[in-house]
Design an enzyme around this catalytic site. Sequence first.
Site: not given
Length: 126
Positions: A8-10, A69
């Site tokens: 995850s981006h987080s 991304s």
Amino acid sequence: MIGIVVVSHSGQAARGIVEIAAEMAEDVSIEPVGGDGDGGIGTVPDDIEEALAAADDGDGCLVLVDLGSAVMNADVAIEMSDVEAVIADGPVLEGAVNAAIAATGPDATLESVREQAEAARDIDKL
């Protein structure tokens, strides 16, 4: 057993998803990875590669991702890694839960676990 990597981006989101999936299949190796390495939002191929190595016990890893991304960086990490891994095209949370349950089966394969993760696209919530 098939390992699972949640990208995850987080980092916080990845850890939360892993926490939920692990409740369903505590014997499955599920690794969270996320963030840009400096505490911000993003994904880093080297971090994903490390998570692949940590989750793999020799049977391969399924990778679930949150946004576009993350797919690109997961692809780069898979190319850099010696781990056999595939990315599932499914929802990250529901896919992780389905994959974790599927991975506990005695006949689980990387392909069968991927199929279950991708089948989560069809789960109705209402």
